[in-house]
Each structure stands twice: as structure tokens, then as C-alpha cells.
Scaffold this active site. Structure first.
Site, short mmCIF file in Angstrom:
data_model
loop_
_atom_site.label_atom_id
_atom_site.label_comp_id
_atom_site.label_asym_id
_atom_site.label_seq_id
_atom_site.Cartn_x
_atom_site.Cartn_y
_atom_site.Cartn_z
N LEU A 1 3.81 3.23 4.44
CA LEU A 1 2.46 3.16 4.97
C LEU A 1 1.70 4.36 4.45
CD1 LEU A 1 0.72 1.43 6.89
CD2 LEU A 1 1.46 2.90 8.77
N ASP A 2 0.50 4.10 3.89
CA ASP A 2 -0.31 5.18 3.32
C ASP A 2 -0.49 6.34 4.27
OD1 ASP A 2 -0.71 3.71 1.06
OD2 ASP A 2 -2.87 3.47 1.31
N PRO A 3 -0.61 7.56 3.76
CA PRO A 3 -1.04 8.68 4.61
C PRO A 3 -2.38 8.40 5.28
CG PRO A 3 -0.20 9.51 2.55
CD PRO A 3 -0.27 8.02 2.39
N ALA B 1 -3.41 5.63 6.36
CA ALA B 1 -3.28 4.57 7.36
C ALA B 1 -2.58 5.06 8.61
CB ALA B 1 -2.51 3.40 6.77
N ASP C 1 0.78 -1.23 0.00
CA ASP C 1 0.00 0.00 0.00
C ASP C 1 0.81 1.27 0.00
OD1 ASP C 1 -2.77 -0.42 -0.30
OD2 ASP C 1 -2.72 -1.57 1.53
#
Length: 370
Positions: free
Chosen positions: A94-96, A98, A16
Site C-alpha cells: 500500500l502506497d505511503p 495511501a 499501487d
């Protein structure tokens, strides 16, 4: 324009990675001519009278409990500044969108990043049913809708199809490189990117909550390269109701769990206490070798350690010499020395560690509090 990829042209990314995650916006600049001023007093004035802090050697791991809205790149920059560290990097984007575990390696710990990235990850995520979005998460544009909602039984019947080794097409908005360009850049420019499916391994996928049927909460344990956003997309398509991620939290990365995570506010408070002499930033660090939990350790004598530190191989001898082969991490007097390969009766150093500087202290509790 349609861009089609073949597998060798796809750059493997971790779980992701997000279109906004690799970018930190720079201030806009005009076209005016700027005069260079080399007066150090003026530079200090322009920086708010803040003297430049010297970088230092800091070695260890910080598992940041990343807040929603922060990019992984920005998180690394913040921790590097807090610790005044010379080197820093993260072990898996890690996605913003998330929250959760973002392992950040400082100093010599950066040499162990691949071992963390190869480890399993665990996520808790919520899928909103009824809409598919172009980014496969809540930040995207709605591209398909449905009035259907899945039942718990239909979801349970579907889960075995998404466990084990499966073929997964990455999201259109991902950091995968396509002919030298990021897929999300091509997608933003309106180009259709046809990414090829690739094998990923999902060790476990369970339905945790279903509620009124509009949303479902899942937990997944998966290997490197799995896109949780793609899981939501593909489950929604098969169920006929479409879906996208509306909440995502990473709870495990390799050897690091939630008990190792530290919120940014706690790190900043520790930094302030350390500046006033009431604590040490070493209290927040986990040892470099924490990333090597799955690798056998081998203790050597000081004489052998000196040879390994110089990059020289050491003969295995004596009845206690290991008869196995493969990667080990070498210690001397309980201190990490090197990553090495055992083969042909020798210890061959591959990566030597120099842990001079700030390292982990014994003040970090087992539950992650400091």
C-alpha cells in the site's frame, strides 16, 4: 536511454506499489575506520540500556489501518517489533500516500499470504483534475496541465470503459521489474521506461462525489495487479483534462474489511497494557484461517491428523467423504492443521501448520474493536 519491455520481463506486483515503499533509509556512514567492540556491557549501553528481547512464535493476522506517510515495509517492521514475532510479512503493498487496510501476517499466517493477495481489493480515492504528474499521484512533478474540467455526465459515460477486463499500462514510477531493475529506479535516473500494457480486472468503478468539478471521489473494486493511480491518469487523458490521485484509502483486501482494521495507536496501547499484565496481544490477532474463507474446510480424525502432520497422504473413506477435488484446509478438533489437495481419493498435505505459541484469542469483537 529508452527501455522497452515485453510481457515476460515484467514482474507482477500488487496494486499501487510505490517508489518509496520498498526502502527504509539506512543511517549515513562515513569513511572512518571503526573498531569492533565485543563487550556485551558496552553494546547494551550503546542500545540505551535496552536488553535484547527474544523473538517468539506468534501466529495470526493483523489488519493495520495504515496511516498516511508510512511505507508497508516499515509497518511490517513496527508490528514485528511490537509482537516480538519471528516472522512477518504483508499481503499487498500500500502506497505511503495511501491509508487503510494493510493485512500483516505473523508466523504461520505467512503461509496463507497468497490467498489474500489473490482476493479482490476495494479502494476509495480522489482524483484532482487539471494536472497530470509523473508519479500519477500528488507527490509527483507536474508534466501536463489543462483548464478543462469534466462534468458528472462525461465521467459517468466513461466508467464502462474502465470496468471488466481492461488493458492497463502501469505507472512509470512503479515497483515493476524491467530487465532486473525497478521501473521507478530507471525513471528517477531520467530513463524513459516504456512499460507494456497488461490485462487487469476491475469489477466495479463508481463516481461517489463530484463537488465543484476540480476533484472527484470514486470507489473501485479490482483484482490483483490493478494500479489505481493509472486509472486516474487514463481517465484524465480521455476526458482531456488530465488528472492524478490526491487521496487513496483501501477499504477491503480479500476477506478483510474496515471492521477488521486496527490503528497503530491502538496496537501500541494494547502492547503497553499487555506489558503491565492488563491484557494480551493475542486479543489483536485474527486466526490464521481467516485468510482461507473461500476455501472449503475438512475435518479429520486425530489419527488421520497425525499422518497429515508427518506429510503423509490420507485415504478418503466413508459415506461422508467429499467427492470433490481441489484445495481444502484441514482441521482437527476445530484447530487448523494443513492446506491440502484432494485428488484420486486421497488428502495430500501441501502446507502443514505448527501453531505452537501465541495465537488469536476470543476477545476480538466482530466489529474489530479489542
Amino acid at each position: 536511454m529508452t527501455v522497452t519491455t515485453v510481457n515476460p520481463a515484467i514482474e507482477q506486483q500488487d496494486v499501487d506499489s510505490h517508489p518509496d515503499d520498498e526502502k527504509i533509509s539506512a543511517p549515513a556512514r562515513g569513511n572512518e575506520t571503526r573498531r569492533v567492540n565485543n563487550d556485551p556491557r558496552q553494546k547494551q549501553k550503546q542500545q540505551g540500556n535496552q536488553p535484547r528481547r527474544d523473538k517468539r512464535d506468534v501466529h495470526g493476522w493483523i489488519v493495520l489501518d495504515k496511516p498516511i506517510g508510512m511505507t508497508s515495509t516499515h509497518a511490517v517492521a513496527v508490528l514485528k517489533r511490537l509482537f516480538q514475532a519471528k516472522r512477518a510479512g504483508h499481503a499487498g503493498t500500500l502506497d505511503p500516500l495511501a491509508s487503510g487496510g494493510l493485512p500483516i501476517a505473523l508466523g504461520e499466517a505467512t503461509k496463507t499470504v497468497p490467498f489474500v493477495m489473490e482476493g479482490r481489493k476495494r479502494y476509495r480515492f480522489t482524483v484532482a483534475w487539471g494536472e497530470e504528474r509523473d508519479t500519477d499521484d500528488i507527490e509527483g512533478r507536474v508534466i501536463r496541465t489543462s483548464e478543462l474540467r469534466p462534468s458528472p455526465d462525461s465521467i459517468h459515460e466513461l466508467l464502462p470503459r474502465f470496468t471488466g477486463v481492461i488493458e492497463q499500462v502501469p505507472p512509470q514510477y512503479s515497483a515493476i521489474k524491467v530487465q532486473g531493475e525497478r521501473a521507478y529506479d530507471l525513471a528517477r535516473d531520467g530513463e524513459k521506461v516504456e512499460l507494456q500494457p497488461r490485462p487487469v480486472e476491475i469489477h466495479e468503478l463508481t463516481l461517489v462525489e463530484h463537488g465543484d468539478g476540480s476533484q472527484s471521489v470514486f470507489e473501485a473494486e479490482c483484482g490483483k495487479g490493478t494500479y489505481v493511480r493509472a486509472l486516474a491518469r487514463d481517465m484524465g487523458r480521455i476526458l482531456g483534462c488530465f488528472g492524478h490521485i490526491c487521496a487513496l484509502r483501501r477499504t477491503v483486501v480479500g476477506p478483510f474489511t474496515e471492521r477488521d482494521m486496527i490503528p497503530l495507536e491502538e496496537l501500541e496501547a494494547l502492547c503497553n497494557r499487555a506489558a503491565s499484565g492488563e491484557g494480551s496481544l493475542a486479543d489483536a490477532l485474527l486466526p490464521v484461517e481467516t485468510a482461507l474463507d473461500d476455501i472449503p474446510a475438512l475435518a479429520v480424525t486425530r489419527a488421520d491428523a497425525a499422518r497429515l502432520h508427518r506429510g503423509q497422504a490420507v485415504l478418503l473413506r466413508g459415506r461422508d467423504a467429499p467427492n470433490s477435488s481441489g484445495t481444502v484446509y484441514v482441521t482437527v478438533a476445530g484447530r487448523l492443521l494443513a492446506l491440502a489437495e484432494i485428488g484420486n481419493g486421497e488428502i495430500i498435505p501441501k502446507r502443514v501448520f505448527n501453531l505452537t505459541g501465541l495465537t488469536a484469542s476470543s476477545a476480538r469483537n466482530h466489529d474489530g474493536s479489542i
